[in-house]
Design an enzyme around this catalytic site. Sequence first.
Site, PDB file in Angstrom:
ATOM      1  N   ASP A 131      49.455   6.556  55.350  1.00 52.18           N
ATOM      2  CA  ASP A 131      48.485   5.871  56.105  1.00 52.18           C
ATOM      3  C   ASP A 131      47.141   5.771  55.583  1.00 52.18           C
ATOM      4  OD1 ASP A 131      50.276   4.650  58.225  1.00 52.18           O
ATOM      5  OD2 ASP A 131      50.037   6.383  59.378  1.00 52.18           O
ATOM      6  N   TYR A 190      55.316  17.769  54.747  1.00 58.35           N
ATOM      7  CA  TYR A 190      53.789  17.748  54.892  1.00 58.35           C
ATOM      8  C   TYR A 190      53.369  18.908  55.696  1.00 58.35           C
ATOM      9  CZ  TYR A 190      54.656  12.401  54.825  1.00 58.35           C
ATOM     10  OH  TYR A 190      54.698  11.267  54.474  1.00 58.35           O
TER      11      TYR A 190
END
Lengths: 243, 243
Positions: free
Chosen positions: A51, A110
């Site tokens: 994103d 992540y």
Amino acid sequence: MTVALKLAYKGTAYCGWQVQKNAKSVQETLQDAMEAVFGFRCPVTGCSRTDAGVHAKGFVCKAEGVPDGIPVSRIPEALGTKLPHDIAVTEAWEVSEDFHPRYGAKGKRYCYYIRNARVRDPFTHETSALWQKPIDATACDAICAQLVGTHDFRSFMASGSDIVDTVRTVREFSCRREGETVIFSVSADGFLYNMVRILVGTVLDIHDGTLRQSAREVLDAKDRTHAGRTMPANGLCLEEVFY
Amino acid sequence: MTVALKLAYKGTAYCGWQVQKNAKSVQETLQDAMEAVFGFRCPVTGCSRTDAGVHAKGFVCKAEGVPDGIPVSRIPEALGTKLPHDIAVTEAWEVSEDFHPRYGAKGKRYCYYIRNARVRDPFTHETSALWQKPIDATACDAICAQLVGTHDFRSFMASGSDIVDTVRTVREFSCRREGETVIFSVSADGFLYNMVRILVGTVLDIHDGTLRQSAREVLDAKDRTHAGRTMPANGLCLEEVFY
């Protein structure tokens, strides 16, 4: 030849990985550099869409049609001369044509970085989210542990996503403190849209008492409205892709 | 009341501390925030001029005429609401009117950060200088040690400076490695213009063999042309001011 590239980038200035109209993407910026160095605009496939504002330390992509004359080991430095300062190629290796950075990935990891202090830090502002109330990282770690395993993570998917199969295997979800930084680490076989940002927001909202449900109750509800806030993009970083 | 403020700032976007025409300074940006919060543009005095692009973690300044109604402990957060993300007030305390952040300082400590790797790192690019050839930090540390003490540091002053007394006492000058980062730390009672950047450049040039003189020979020459390169501004950070 077909080459895999490992990228590190600070996503602050980009609309994400994927090429978009009227916005600067990491993919397009990388292709521009390749065109300048190789004299050919290589088709490039990424391991995921990231994103806008999300960072990466170990993003993997595939570039096709790289001229054979260039030693693979010299590609990182060669592209470095044409890339802006917020994108670096850290590794390059030759792969077979059928290598697919996205579908070939066994999983990803992540990290979500939080600055836990009253006042912002100018040096980490772009790469961590500010959380002013004190965080007990050990307590958060125990909440994280409830979500490890193979589950339907529908509660932790941004509404509006049209994914049907929302079962994922979270292999690791942990929280630790390093000074004024609190770091969440999540590794899974795959991630739903905004999943890490909602997972971290939910753990923090439960820890804070803002959300009066257990992590397991949120999971079992299979409903986004039961989960906590979506944390901002700037704290998120794709650390590793596993093949 | 008169208040001392400790600031952290990423200097990348600024012309330095000092107000300048046609360029954005940290001082002016801080005064703008004060005016917005206090309703009064406080006169501000800094502990030093920092150059364009130089960073600070512990810059100290004095602000005069701060309204008495504001609890001093709340000033950092209050100013934080009006400051840009690359400047933070980390501490505030009341001082007497005759406190002078520059002339009252007993010394300062700077660090110089080097990324020692073939490829840039997008996350530290603004706050460290890239040095691609391998650095032996232990060998550099031994070169640094030759410069500790009270000496005439004229060789390490940018040419064109009109300072007459160039004797300074360097209390500490060291070099260490932390992963791919090499950190030089220098503390002294005062610094000549560009002194840290020339000290570090000289040590690296001697270590590299680019400069075929010992650090003591460079010192004894009392001539800028004998010293090494001036390192770029982006690796330099004012860490602490001692009172």
